[in-house]
Motif scaffolding. Structure first.
Motif, PDB file in Angstrom:
ATOM      1  N   VAL A  28       0.853  -1.185   0.000  1.00 36.44           N
ATOM      2  CA  VAL A  28       0.000   0.000   0.000  1.00 36.44           C
ATOM      3  C   VAL A  28       0.892   1.239   0.000  1.00 36.44           C
ATOM      4  N   LEU A  29       0.833   2.014  -1.069  1.00 35.15           N
ATOM      5  CA  LEU A  29       1.675   3.206  -1.200  1.00 35.15           C
ATOM      6  C   LEU A  29       1.025   4.426  -0.580  1.00 35.15           C
ATOM      7  N   GLU A  30      -0.277   4.520  -0.726  1.00 34.48           N
ATOM      8  CA  GLU A  30      -1.010   5.672  -0.179  1.00 34.48           C
ATOM      9  C   GLU A  30      -2.483   5.323  -0.144  1.00 34.48           C
ATOM     10  N   GLU A  31      -3.192   5.875   0.837  1.00 33.10           N
ATOM     11  CA  GLU A  31      -4.635   5.678   0.890  1.00 33.10           C
ATOM     12  C   GLU A  31      -5.304   6.842   1.589  1.00 33.10           C
ATOM     13  N   GLY A  32      -6.552   7.043   1.265  1.00 35.45           N
ATOM     14  CA  GLY A  32      -7.347   8.102   1.865  1.00 35.45           C
ATOM     15  C   GLY A  32      -8.806   7.784   1.652  1.00 35.45           C
ATOM     16  N   PRO A  33      -9.704   8.729   1.978  1.00 31.90           N
ATOM     17  CA  PRO A  33     -11.135   8.480   1.781  1.00 31.90           C
ATOM     18  C   PRO A  33     -11.442   8.160   0.319  1.00 31.90           C
ATOM     19  N   HIS A  34     -11.976   6.983   0.079  1.00 29.43           N
ATOM     20  CA  HIS A  34     -12.453   6.556  -1.242  1.00 29.43           C
ATOM     21  C   HIS A  34     -11.340   6.278  -2.253  1.00 29.43           C
ATOM     22  N   TYR A  35     -10.069   6.164  -1.823  1.00 26.47           N
ATOM     23  CA  TYR A  35      -9.046   5.759  -2.783  1.00 26.47           C
ATOM     24  C   TYR A  35      -7.912   5.032  -2.056  1.00 26.47           C
ATOM     25  N   LYS A  36      -7.227   4.167  -2.800  1.00 28.36           N
ATOM     26  CA  LYS A  36      -6.055   3.455  -2.302  1.00 28.36           C
ATOM     27  C   LYS A  36      -5.150   3.159  -3.495  1.00 28.36           C
ATOM     28  N   ILE A  37      -3.836   3.339  -3.284  1.00 25.73           N
ATOM     29  CA  ILE A  37      -2.862   3.086  -4.345  1.00 25.73           C
ATOM     30  C   ILE A  37      -1.936   1.967  -3.880  1.00 25.73           C
ATOM     31  N   LYS A  38      -1.802   0.917  -4.708  1.00 23.83           N
ATOM     32  CA  LYS A  38      -0.967  -0.231  -4.380  1.00 23.83           C
ATOM     33  C   LYS A  38       0.086  -0.464  -5.466  1.00 23.83           C
ATOM     34  N   ARG A  39       1.200  -1.037  -5.051  1.00 22.76           N
ATOM     35  CA  ARG A  39       2.138  -1.638  -5.995  1.00 22.76           C
ATOM     36  C   ARG A  39       1.981  -3.142  -5.865  1.00 22.76           C
ATOM     37  N   ILE A  40       1.675  -3.805  -6.977  1.00 22.93           N
ATOM     38  CA  ILE A  40       1.440  -5.246  -6.973  1.00 22.93           C
ATOM     39  C   ILE A  40       2.562  -5.934  -7.738  1.00 22.93           C
ATOM     40  N   GLN A  41       3.161  -6.954  -7.123  1.00 21.60           N
ATOM     41  CA  GLN A  41       4.179  -7.759  -7.798  1.00 21.60           C
ATOM     42  C   GLN A  41       3.669  -9.194  -7.920  1.00 21.60           C
ATOM     43  N   VAL A  42       3.670  -9.704  -9.142  1.00 16.15           N
ATOM     44  CA  VAL A  42       3.204 -11.056  -9.424  1.00 16.15           C
ATOM     45  C   VAL A  42       4.407 -11.893  -9.863  1.00 16.15           C
ATOM     46  N   ASN A  43       4.612 -13.011  -9.202  1.00 13.68           N
ATOM     47  CA  ASN A  43       5.747 -13.877  -9.517  1.00 13.68           C
ATOM     48  C   ASN A  43       5.613 -14.474 -10.913  1.00 13.68           C
ATOM     49  N   PRO A  44       6.730 -14.806 -11.552  1.00 13.50           N
ATOM     50  CA  PRO A  44       6.670 -15.428 -12.884  1.00 13.50           C
ATOM     51  C   PRO A  44       5.812 -16.691 -12.866  1.00 13.50           C
ATOM     52  N   GLY A  45       4.887 -16.775 -13.819  1.00 14.20           N
ATOM     53  CA  GLY A  45       4.021 -17.945 -13.930  1.00 14.20           C
ATOM     54  C   GLY A  45       2.856 -17.973 -12.969  1.00 14.20           C
ATOM     55  N   ALA A  46       2.738 -16.975 -12.097  1.00 12.74           N
ATOM     56  CA  ALA A  46       1.667 -16.976 -11.095  1.00 12.74           C
ATOM     57  C   ALA A  46       0.435 -16.242 -11.619  1.00 12.74           C
ATOM     58  N   ARG A  47      -0.704 -16.543 -11.000  1.00 10.77           N
ATOM     59  CA  ARG A  47      -1.942 -15.860 -11.390  1.00 10.77           C
ATOM     60  C   ARG A  47      -2.816 -15.658 -10.169  1.00 10.77           C
ATOM     61  N   LEU A  48      -3.512 -14.539 -10.135  1.00  9.73           N
ATOM     62  CA  LEU A  48      -4.451 -14.237  -9.067  1.00  9.73           C
ATOM     63  C   LEU A  48      -5.764 -14.954  -9.346  1.00  9.73           C
ATOM     64  N   SER A  49      -6.665 -14.914  -8.382  1.00  7.38           N
ATOM     65  CA  SER A  49      -7.963 -15.550  -8.566  1.00  7.38           C
ATOM     66  C   SER A  49      -8.804 -14.751  -9.559  1.00  7.38           C
ATOM     67  N   SER A  50      -9.751 -15.434 -10.185  1.00  2.69           N
ATOM     68  CA  SER A  50     -10.782 -14.761 -10.961  1.00  2.69           C
ATOM     69  C   SER A  50     -11.781 -14.209  -9.953  1.00  2.69           C
ATOM     70  N   GLN A  51     -12.021 -12.898  -9.973  1.00  2.00           N
ATOM     71  CA  GLN A  51     -12.750 -12.265  -8.878  1.00  2.00           C
ATOM     72  C   GLN A  51     -13.517 -11.042  -9.343  1.00  2.00           C
ATOM     73  N   MET A  52     -14.314 -10.514  -8.410  1.00  2.00           N
ATOM     74  CA  MET A  52     -14.999  -9.239  -8.643  1.00  2.00           C
ATOM     75  C   MET A  52     -15.151  -8.514  -7.313  1.00  2.00           C
ATOM     76  N   HIS A  53     -15.452  -7.205  -7.380  1.00  2.00           N
ATOM     77  CA  HIS A  53     -15.625  -6.368  -6.188  1.00  2.00           C
ATOM     78  C   HIS A  53     -16.973  -5.646  -6.295  1.00  2.00           C
ATOM     79  N   HIS A  54     -17.700  -5.628  -5.197  1.00  2.00           N
ATOM     80  CA  HIS A  54     -18.995  -4.950  -5.183  1.00  2.00           C
ATOM     81  C   HIS A  54     -18.871  -3.438  -5.064  1.00  2.00           C
ATOM     82  N   HIS A  55     -17.813  -2.967  -4.414  1.00  2.00           N
ATOM     83  CA  HIS A  55     -17.788  -1.563  -3.991  1.00  2.00           C
ATOM     84  C   HIS A  55     -16.667  -0.728  -4.595  1.00  2.00           C
TER      85      HIS A  55
END
Length: 476
Positions: free
Chosen positions: A374-401
């Motif tokens: 998490v690089l920065e966050e405040g009301p109604h926003y958040k900034i992240k740096r995401i690192q994904v390993n070689p060959g890896a994958r996140l889940s198939s997903q969705m967000h309500h909000h």
């Protein structure tokens, strides 16, 4: 991968090891947190405390006779760390659905042991202790196994070197062999005056939290002392033991069983031991400079003496400190006198009562596919740096909000939004609308780094609905 040794003949083939790798990360805050407790940290040397424990246990036990019990929050990191020591152990990790203290965790391990041989011996080891002299430790296991065969519940006591108020104590009874005694009782974290008297009298050992016993003898005591837990154990053939975990008692093995039985023996430890239970212990065991300071990280120390100074954030400048603790991470700083380190737990309790996120995780959180910061966050926003390993994958997903905007910094991203796949490279971006099904993967051979900008009225991690996950995190 380390080369494992053949176990000692004195208990080879009849004893299993259960390594407890849960923990809440309170006493070494802010370096340890709930999502990254001390056993998963490198606190001197090159290996984490968990990896040191696994390496030591492999000197005495075959991998097939070692069981590592952790919880769902830590299971992927635990598997990763122990696989770096011995890949055979990756399949020996058991995950609690939520933390329920040491007794249920031991029972979870004993289910595996009993399925092999209920007449076997079992040894229980915390994963967050520092032990020197592995040969002496193994020799003590041999002695303990001999007592356990005689139907004794065996623990390991450490002869105290100072009046310590942060440890539990074992009251020594009649001597039953060289360096072995019956146990007359337990004292939990005494006052300083009591600890000083224990040291003078030589009547008490520190409680190391390690045990060795016959499985069927231990289970008999659980049935007698904790009938509710025993009912849960007996129902294991009807349903998985992790079912109903929320309803079982949150109880330690010491309070639930050990302090209630009378056939206990304690062996005087022939090895150096420390549970690294405070920042004072980290100072005491650390490498000191000419002024008696233990310094780690980017620290400028001027006219400081006998202090522990650690920085894992920016520059830490300390002037004129004596007998002090200062630990700085990117998002928190602890400062306290060396003599007051036991108050760190109170600090954590206060932060919890305030609902602070500082007790849960660092700004960088490890996940099975990589990590995010998490690089920065405040009301109604958040900034992240995401690192994904070689060959890896996140889940198939969705967000309500929340909606998200991804920008590729380096590497190659395979992105799927509402089943529409695309490939993104450096400086390319994509919008993820609220309620859209999406997935991120790294098809390349180098780490993928992206910047994620979240916006919406609710941005917490529990706003994730998973549809498919290669790590088994989809809730049934």
């Amino acid at each position: 991968m380390s080369e494992t040794k053949q176990p000692r003949a004195a208990f080879a083939g009849q004893c299993h090891a259960i390594i407890l790798a849960g923990g809440s990360g309170t006493r070494l805050w802010p370096l340890s947190r709930n999502l990254l407790p001390k056993q998963l940290l490198v606190l001197g040397g090159e290996l984490t405390l968990l990896q040191q424990t696994v390496t030591r246990v492999l000197d005495a036990f075959e991998p097939s006779r070692i069981w590592v019990v952790t919880n769902e929050e830590h299971v992927f990191e635990v598997r990763k760390q122990i696989a770096e020591i011995d890949s055979e152990l990756e399949g020996q990790v058991l995950a609690e659905p939520l933390s329920r203290n040491t007794l249920p965790a031991i029972m979870l391990g004993l289910e595996k042991v009993a399925s092999v041989d209920e007449k076997a011996l079992a040894a229980v080891f915390p994963s967050d202790h520092l032990i020197r002299d592995n040969k002496a430790w193994t020799n003590d296991l041999v002695r303990a196994s001999e007592l356990a065969v005689e139907k004794r519940f065996v623990t390991f006591g450490v002869e105290p070197s100072k009046p310590e108020t942060g440890y539990g104590y074992i009251t020594l009874g009649r001597e039953i062999g060289e360096g072995a005694f019956e146990v007359n009782g337990f004292v939990e974290k005494p006052e300083l005056s009591t600890a000083e008297e224990f040291l003078r009298a030589g009547t008490h050992y520190w409680n190391s939290g390690m045990f060795l016993f016959r499985v069927k003898d231990f289970l008999r005591q659980v049935a007698k002392c904790q009938p509710e837990l025993w009912d849960w154990w007996m129902a294991r053939e009807e349903s998985s033991m992790v079912q109903g975990y929320r309803d079982i008692p949150n109880i330690s093995v010491d309070y639930g069983v050990v302090e209630k039985i009378d056939n206990i023996a304690v062996i005087r430890a022939g090895f150096d031991w420390d549970d690294l239970g405070s920042w004072e212990a980290m100072y005491r065991l650390g490498s000191k400079d000419e002024n008696g300071n233990v310094i780690q990280g980017d620290v400028l120390a001027m006219d400081c003496r006998n202090s522990l100074l650690i920085s894992e954030g920016g520059k830490l400048a300390a002037v004129g400190l004596d007998n002090m603790i200062m630990v700085q991470t990117r998002d928190a700083t602890l400062s306290c006198p060396m003599d007051d380190v036991q108050s760190v737990r109170t600090v954590v309790d206060r932060l919890k009562s305030e609902g602070s996120k500082l007790v849960e995780s660092h700004p960088t959180v490890v996940r099975p596919w990589g990590s995010y910061s998490v690089l920065e966050e405040g009301p109604h926003y958040k900034i992240k740096r995401i690192q994904v390993n070689p060959g890896a994958r996140l889940s198939s997903q969705m967000h309500h909000h929340r909606s998200e905007h991804w920008v590729v910094v380096d590497g190659t991203a395979e992105v799927e939004v509402d089943r529409e796949p695309r490939i993104l490279v450096e400086n390319q971006s994509v919008d993820i609308p609220k309620a859209s099904q999406h997935r991120l993967a790294n098809p390349g051979k180098v780490p993928l780094n992206i910047i994620e900008i979240q916006s919406g009225p609710y941005l917490e991690e529990d706003d994730i609905v998973r549809f498919d996950d290669v790590y088994g995190r989809v809730k049934k």
